[in-house]
Enzyme design. Structure first.
Site, mmCIF file in Angstrom:
data_model
loop_
_atom_site.group_PDB
_atom_site.id
_atom_site.type_symbol
_atom_site.label_atom_id
_atom_site.label_comp_id
_atom_site.label_asym_id
_atom_site.label_seq_id
_atom_site.Cartn_x
_atom_site.Cartn_y
_atom_site.Cartn_z
ATOM 1 N N ASP A 54 -5.681 8.955 -9.308
ATOM 2 C CA ASP A 54 -4.860 7.804 -8.640
ATOM 3 C C ASP A 54 -3.665 7.625 -9.329
ATOM 4 O O ASP A 54 -3.563 7.632 -10.499
ATOM 5 C CB ASP A 54 -6.006 6.707 -8.959
ATOM 6 C CG ASP A 54 -5.274 5.239 -8.191
ATOM 7 O OD1 ASP A 54 -5.903 5.059 -7.129
ATOM 8 O OD2 ASP A 54 -4.177 4.658 -8.661
ATOM 9 N N GLU A 97 -3.468 5.920 -2.380
ATOM 10 C CA GLU A 97 -2.760 6.712 -3.258
ATOM 11 C C GLU A 97 -3.893 7.491 -4.403
ATOM 12 O O GLU A 97 -3.705 7.798 -5.501
ATOM 13 C CB GLU A 97 -1.755 6.273 -4.115
ATOM 14 C CG GLU A 97 -1.708 4.633 -4.691
ATOM 15 C CD GLU A 97 -3.045 3.952 -4.791
ATOM 16 O OE1 GLU A 97 -3.814 3.820 -4.083
ATOM 17 O OE2 GLU A 97 -3.075 3.333 -5.926
HETATM 18 N N1 LIG Z 1 3.961 5.022 0.892
HETATM 19 C C1 LIG Z 1 2.676 4.784 1.025
HETATM 20 N N2 LIG Z 1 1.974 3.775 0.205
HETATM 21 C C2 LIG Z 1 0.966 3.695 0.377
HETATM 22 C C3 LIG Z 1 -0.102 4.501 1.351
HETATM 23 N N3 LIG Z 1 -1.516 4.015 1.368
HETATM 24 C C4 LIG Z 1 -1.326 3.162 0.379
HETATM 25 N N4 LIG Z 1 -0.156 2.913 -0.158
HETATM 26 C C5 LIG Z 1 0.194 1.828 -1.264
HETATM 27 O O1 LIG Z 1 -0.236 2.190 -2.551
HETATM 28 C C6 LIG Z 1 -0.191 1.007 -3.313
HETATM 29 C C7 LIG Z 1 -1.302 0.875 -4.267
HETATM 30 O O2 LIG Z 1 -1.003 -0.300 -4.955
HETATM 31 P P1 LIG Z 1 -2.221 -0.574 -6.092
HETATM 32 O O3 LIG Z 1 -3.626 -0.569 -5.193
HETATM 33 O O4 LIG Z 1 -2.053 -2.239 -6.395
HETATM 34 O O5 LIG Z 1 -2.145 0.073 -7.264
HETATM 35 P P2 LIG Z 1 -0.967 0.715 -8.142
HETATM 36 O O6 LIG Z 1 0.300 -0.135 -7.856
HETATM 37 O O7 LIG Z 1 -0.907 2.259 -7.801
HETATM 38 O O8 LIG Z 1 -1.447 0.281 -9.641
HETATM 39 P P3 LIG Z 1 -2.461 1.084 -10.467
HETATM 40 O O9 LIG Z 1 -3.390 2.048 -9.541
HETATM 41 O O10 LIG Z 1 -3.270 -0.156 -11.274
HETATM 42 O O11 LIG Z 1 -1.843 1.940 -11.462
HETATM 43 C C8 LIG Z 1 -0.153 -0.255 -2.263
HETATM 44 O O12 LIG Z 1 1.229 -0.871 -2.428
HETATM 45 C C9 LIG Z 1 -0.075 0.484 -1.007
HETATM 46 O O13 LIG Z 1 0.523 -0.173 0.050
HETATM 47 C C10 LIG Z 1 0.601 5.388 2.150
HETATM 48 O O14 LIG Z 1 -0.037 6.282 2.788
HETATM 49 N N5 LIG Z 1 1.988 5.554 2.081
#
Ligand SMILES: Nc1nc2c(ncn2[C@@H]2O[C@H](COP(=O)(O)OP(=O)(O)OP(=O)(O)O)[C@@H](O)[C@H]2O)c(=O)[nH]1
Length: 189
Positions: A54, A97
């Site tokens: 992740d 992610e």
């Molecule tokens: N650019 C992009 N962003 C995505 C996609 N799918 C999910 N995201 C973003 O990934 C982010 C995940 O955020 P969080 O689940 O808060 O996790 P994080 O900020 O990585 O924090 P931690 O996992 O705790 O380290 C969110 O802002 C989603 O909008 C995608 O296909 N493209």
């Protein structure tokens, strides 16, 4: 699709049927990954490990540089991992992610070493935005052996990933199915 050692191709070239590929990264999707580990676990578990990855603070990256840069980072992560994992492994994007790898490796130590190589390669690989900014991201990795109960193996790998996040991110945590503290190891540079 039948799965055996030789039919898991890290280049994903066989994922031609609709519904098996992640559109953004062109690697396997969650559905294909889960059906693959289910089939494999019924036949053979030794020499396979499940990694869940992740990206760290990905929301911040999106917020700071925009969604398109975030998308490019996800594509780069998939490409980077594909250059590292050995033949017989399978990389998938579970969603958002989060990625998973069915890793073929002779030993636990080698599997952990590969996980660490992946972690370092992702941290070191930067992308350049249209404004010339260099953007880096890191990843947390959970790893556990594949067992007959693939669902429990997946949960254990998820638990290891959670621990990697708790330990400060950008690290690898291995959890064995044997609930012995000494068998559980954390690896970080
Ligand atoms: N650019 C992009 N962003 C995505 C996609 N799918 C999910 N995201 C973003 O990934 C982010 C995940 O955020 P969080 O689940 O808060 O996790 P994080 O900020 O990585 O924090 P931690 O996992 O705790 O380290 C969110 O802002 C989603 O909008 C995608 O296909 N493209």
């Amino acid at each position: 699709m039948q799965i055996c050692n030789h039919s898991i191709d890290k280049y994903q070239s066989k994922l031609v049927a609709l519904g098996q590929k992640d559109e953004l990264t062109d690697i396997a999707n969650r559905r294909f990954f889960m059906s693959s580990i289910k089939q494999l676990a019924q036949k053979e578990q030794s020499n396979y490990f499940i990694l869940t990855l992740d990206l760290d603070h990905f929301k911040k990256l999106n917020d700071q540089y925009g969604h398109a840069v975030g998308d490019q980072a996800l594509i780069n992560v998939a490409n980077t991992i594909n250059t590292i994992i050995p033949n017989g492994s399978l990389l998938a994007r579970l969603g958002g992610e989060e990625f998973a790898i069915l890793l073929y490796s002779d030993t636990r130590d080698h599997a952990i070493a590969i996980s660490n190589n992946i972690r370092v390669a992702i941290a070191e690989h930067s992308i350049t935005t249209s404004k010339g900014e260099k953007v880096n991201c890191t990843t947390s990795i959970g790893i556990s052996p594949l067992t007959l109960d693939f669902s429990a193996s997946m949960q254990l790998s998820d638990k290891a990933l959670y621990q990697a996040k708790e330990k400060g991110r950008n690290c690898v945590v291995f959890l064995n199915n044997i609930p012995v503290q000494a068998e559980n190891n954390e690896y970080k540079n």
